[in-house]
Write a protein that holds these residues in place. Structure first.
Motif, mmCIF file in Angstrom:
data_model
loop_
_atom_site.group_PDB
_atom_site.id
_atom_site.type_symbol
_atom_site.label_atom_id
_atom_site.label_comp_id
_atom_site.label_asym_id
_atom_site.label_seq_id
_atom_site.Cartn_x
_atom_site.Cartn_y
_atom_site.Cartn_z
ATOM 1 N N HIS A 137 -3.263 3.621 -0.052
ATOM 2 C CA HIS A 137 -2.854 2.225 -0.318
ATOM 3 C C HIS A 137 -3.735 1.618 -1.419
ATOM 4 C CE1 HIS A 137 0.040 1.971 2.888
ATOM 5 N NE2 HIS A 137 -0.845 2.072 3.861
ATOM 6 N N ILE A 138 -5.044 1.861 -1.299
ATOM 7 C CA ILE A 138 -5.995 1.309 -2.286
ATOM 8 C C ILE A 138 -5.710 1.905 -3.666
ATOM 9 C CG2 ILE A 138 -8.435 1.128 -2.946
ATOM 10 C CD1 ILE A 138 -9.087 1.406 0.104
ATOM 11 N N LYS A 139 -5.483 3.222 -3.679
ATOM 12 C CA LYS A 139 -5.216 3.920 -4.939
ATOM 13 C C LYS A 139 -3.983 3.318 -5.632
ATOM 14 C CE LYS A 139 -3.949 8.548 -6.483
ATOM 15 N NZ LYS A 139 -3.699 9.914 -5.995
ATOM 16 N N ALA A 140 -2.932 3.070 -4.858
ATOM 17 C CA ALA A 140 -1.700 2.509 -5.429
ATOM 18 C C ALA A 140 -1.965 1.138 -6.065
ATOM 19 C CB ALA A 140 -0.631 2.403 -4.345
ATOM 20 N N LEU A 141 -2.786 0.326 -5.412
ATOM 21 C CA LEU A 141 -3.133 -0.989 -5.976
ATOM 22 C C LEU A 141 -3.922 -0.812 -7.276
ATOM 23 C CD1 LEU A 141 -4.268 -2.998 -2.791
ATOM 24 C CD2 LEU A 141 -2.155 -3.339 -4.082
ATOM 25 N N LEU A 142 -4.901 0.100 -7.254
ATOM 26 C CA LEU A 142 -5.767 0.289 -8.428
ATOM 27 C C LEU A 142 -4.992 0.836 -9.631
ATOM 28 C CD1 LEU A 142 -8.977 1.675 -6.696
ATOM 29 C CD2 LEU A 142 -8.798 -0.478 -7.949
ATOM 30 N N VAL A 143 -4.026 1.725 -9.368
ATOM 31 C CA VAL A 143 -3.233 2.289 -10.467
ATOM 32 C C VAL A 143 -2.448 1.177 -11.176
ATOM 33 C CG1 VAL A 143 -1.235 3.777 -10.973
ATOM 34 C CG2 VAL A 143 -3.103 4.636 -9.555
ATOM 35 N N ALA A 144 -1.992 0.191 -10.400
ATOM 36 C CA ALA A 144 -1.206 -0.905 -10.980
ATOM 37 C C ALA A 144 -2.070 -2.020 -11.564
ATOM 38 C CB ALA A 144 -0.271 -1.472 -9.917
ATOM 39 N N ALA A 145 -3.387 -1.985 -11.296
ATOM 40 C CA ALA A 145 -4.270 -3.106 -11.699
ATOM 41 C C ALA A 145 -4.643 -3.027 -13.179
ATOM 42 C CB ALA A 145 -5.531 -3.076 -10.845
ATOM 43 N N THR A 146 -4.679 -4.189 -13.831
ATOM 44 C CA THR A 146 -5.065 -4.257 -15.251
ATOM 45 C C THR A 146 -6.121 -5.346 -15.454
ATOM 46 O OG1 THR A 146 -3.299 -5.845 -15.694
ATOM 47 C CG2 THR A 146 -2.780 -3.525 -16.042
ATOM 48 N N ASP A 147 -6.729 -5.340 -16.646
ATOM 49 C CA ASP A 147 -7.688 -6.370 -17.051
ATOM 50 C C ASP A 147 -8.811 -6.508 -16.022
ATOM 51 O OD1 ASP A 147 -8.527 -9.435 -17.574
ATOM 52 O OD2 ASP A 147 -7.689 -8.550 -19.385
ATOM 53 N N CYS A 148 -9.011 -7.723 -15.479
ATOM 54 C CA CYS A 148 -10.106 -7.896 -14.505
ATOM 55 C C CYS A 148 -9.629 -7.707 -13.064
ATOM 56 C CB CYS A 148 -10.769 -9.270 -14.667
ATOM 57 S SG CYS A 148 -9.654 -10.644 -14.350
ATOM 58 N N GLU A 149 -8.344 -7.337 -12.874
ATOM 59 C CA GLU A 149 -7.824 -7.159 -11.505
ATOM 60 C C GLU A 149 -8.597 -6.118 -10.687
ATOM 61 O OE1 GLU A 149 -3.134 -8.468 -12.016
ATOM 62 O OE2 GLU A 149 -3.654 -6.347 -12.091
ATOM 63 N N PRO A 150 -8.933 -4.934 -11.278
ATOM 64 C CA PRO A 150 -9.644 -3.929 -10.456
ATOM 65 C C PRO A 150 -10.955 -4.470 -9.881
ATOM 66 C CG PRO A 150 -8.977 -2.992 -12.560
ATOM 67 C CD PRO A 150 -8.716 -4.455 -12.656
#
Length: 611
Positions: A137-150
């Motif tokens: 679940h975390i990986k899926a969020l991180l793959v989609a995250a950009t800019d300062c989101e991660p």
């Protein structure tokens, strides 16, 4: 992205007014454009996924996050760990790792509700392969995250947002945003500042019903001015307990409560508990910080209906659960109570018996009593329950304003293995004030008489290696109080004396696993202090000291009593570890300043007496 950008903007500010304005504007935008996202946005800003009493936690450690991060970024785990050690912030590692990676295709943008729902999903994963599922679940969020989101995703997952946004500021901003967003209703006539009043209402309602899922829909539907009517206290949701201010002697109590009738009660040395009994007979027990303690006290759950009178169908009791030896008919110290397991206690295996000492009732048969005066609440309490010695008793109390009588009552409390007294207003200014350390409740411990007054709850943030006999353990620890307004831990003293070898070994062993590569950005301490190791802020220690003094080295309450110096403790000693408290429940900078002022006040009074 909108939320991440706002979090980034908040992290760059230090003033509360500026932070409140950013949060307010952000919440107004959500109210205007996507009000259905408001619950998720507020929970993320509060760095929570559910109300405290639901006990829903993400249940992920750094190892799972590092694994997810390395897979999402195509980087080796060892590289992530190395950067974490250097930067001391996994969020910054995530930001650097993601921004340096080129993507084949642009992933779908992260939306607030998806992030929040994924967090709840992570928390609810259980059983076989649950850690693997959480990581994915975390990986899926991180793959989609950009800019300062991660950066902010990781910090939210670690529950370490630390951007200087205190929950009280968030509540104030929510009140302000509701005023701006409400174009229909006008401000009630008797109010000077609609923004201040709205902030006050939201804070007050949250202290009675700390559940955003209930407050926000009511706020959006009926506005802020009706919130106290649309969101009221009910069993099953714990209110923040009312707290007492420390005082240093019987004469000070008589000064403070000059023309007001007051009552004195024994102060029991146990665990504060709020017992909720629902219409259907369900019982829940909550700790002082709203954690569900029902599984810790199955004996209390089993017995509580025995003490209520038949006419009672629902109630909320404020009480102290105390370890009790029924054979010898005496109260046992808190240390004995703390040997109980914290959850899933089996009734037949209980070795430490407990007695409930009830001192307040907040709800009875469908009727909230928070606004009733103490004498009225007490009457409800006494009429609704029957005592059973050693199992359920009312707090021992006396109503008197005679100095000698109160002094004798204090001595009797100490003889009965209690810590001292709690003194409360009885008929005037005597409503129940949730989550407040009120001037209408004062506490007087026996050992207040000749030293600082209250003991302090402090957090070990660093340590110094032991030398000589103490080689192999830590020789001294750096302790900090918590500044609620700035969300930071401020150093207050070094503690290194008064430890037995066993206690020193125990504390050293416990804290060794909490060592971090460098101090947190939210630790405040002097450059002249050079500890050998730094810790995560995890433990809370109750500490007693001879007195408090202004210090050029320590940072506790800097700017409150002295413009650029802090306050420190002289001759501190460890009393016990407070497992019932979170680091954010440690003594506040304001409380440290209050104790220092009370000490100065008493000192000048003594000087006057001697002249």
């Amino acid at each position: 992205m909108f939320v991440a950008k706002a979090l980034d903007a908040i992290s760059k500010e230090s003033g509360r007014i500026a932070i409140t304005a950013i949060v307010c504007n952000m919440l107004r935008t959500v109210m205007e454009t996507t009000p259905e996202d408001l619950v998720a946005v507020v929970y993320l800003l509060a760095n929570r996924i559910a109300p405290a009493h639901e006990g829903l936690e993400l249940g992920i450690g750094d190892a799972s996050i590092i694994k997810a991060l390395s897979e999402a970024c195509g980087t080796k785990e060892a590289q992530i760990k190395k950067q974490y050690k250097e930067l001391g912030d996994l969020g910054l590692v995530a930001k650097a790792s993601r921004s340096s990676q080129s993507l084949m295709r642009k992933p779908e943008a992260l939306i607030v509700v998806k992030v929040f729902d994924t967090f709840r999903l992570i928390a609810k994963e259980s059983g076989k392969d649950s850690q693997e599922k959480k990581k994915n679940h975390i990986k899926a969020l991180l793959v989609a995250a950009t800019d300062c989101e991660p950066q902010y995703l990781i910090r939210l997952l670690q529950a370490k947002l630390r951007i200087g946004l205190a929950e009280q500021t968030l509540l104030a901003a929510l009140g302000h945003a509701a005023v701006y967003a409400d174009k229909q209703s006008s401000t009630p006539a008797n109010i000077d500042s609609s923004l201040e009043e709205a902030a006050k209402i939201v804070k007050q309602v949250y202290s009675v019903i700390p559940v955003y899922d209930k407050i926000i829909p009511a706020l959006l539907a009926d506005g802020v001015w009706d919130l106290p009517k649309t969101c009221s206290f009910s069993p099953g949701v714990p209110v923040g307990p009312m707290l007492a201010k420390p005082t240093k002697g019987v004469s000070e109590i008589l000064d403070k409560f000059q023309d007001i009738e007051f009552t004195c009660e024994y102060k029991y040395d146990g665990e504060r508990a709020q017992i909720h009994y629902m219409e259907d007979g369900t019982v829940e027990i909550y700790s002082r910080n709203a954690e569900r303690n029902t599984g810790k006290y199955p004996d209390v759950v089993d017995a509580i209906s025995r003490f209520k009178r038949p006419s009672v169908t629902s109630f909320v009791l404020d009480c102290e659960i105390v370890a009790f030896d029924r054979e010898k008919k005496k109260i046992l110290p808190f240390q004995v109570l703390s040997t109980r397991a914290r959850k899933n206690v089996v009734l037949s295996e209980i070795k430490v018996g407990v007695c409930i000492y009830a001192f307040d009732i907040l709800y009875i048969n469908g009727q909230p009593l928070l606004q009733a005066q103490l004498d009225s609440r007490r009457q409800h309490l006494y009429e609704s329950f029957e005592e059973e010695p050693g199992f359920f008793q009312f707090a021992t109390a006396v109503t008197s304003n005679d100095l000698e009588e109160i002094q004798k009552f204090l001595e009797a409390a100490v003889d009965a293995s209690c810590e001292g007294l709690i003194i409360k207003t009885l008929k005037k200014d005597a409503t129940y004030e949730p989550s407040k350390r009120s001037n209408n409740w004062l506490k007087l411990k026996n050992d207040y008489m000749d030293s600082t007054g209250d003991s302090l709850d402090l957090v070990p943030i660093a340590a110094f290696h032991g030398r000589g006999k103490r080689t192999g353990v830590y020789g001294a620890f750096l302790l900090a109080c918590y500044d609620v307004n700035n969300e930071e831990f401020q150093s207050i003293c070094k503690i290194g004396t008064g430890f037995s070898e066993a206690v020193l070994e125990e504390r050293s062993a416990s804290l060794r696993s909490k060592v971090i590569p460098k101090p947190k950005s939210y630790y405040r301490y002097s450059d002249t202090i050079n500890p050998d190791v730094w810790f995560e802020p995890i433990e809370v220690w109750e500490v007693k000291a001879a007195d408090l003094t202004i210090s050029p080295v320590h940072r506790a309450a800097t700017g409150i009593v002295d413009s650029d110096k802090g306050i420190s403790l002289r001759f501190p000693r460890l009393l016990r570890v407070r497992e019932d408290k979170n680091p954010e429940d440690a003594s506040s900078a304001d409380m440290v300043a209050d104790i220092y002022r009370a000490q100065k006040h008493n000192q000048s009074n003594r000087d006057d007496d001697e002249q």
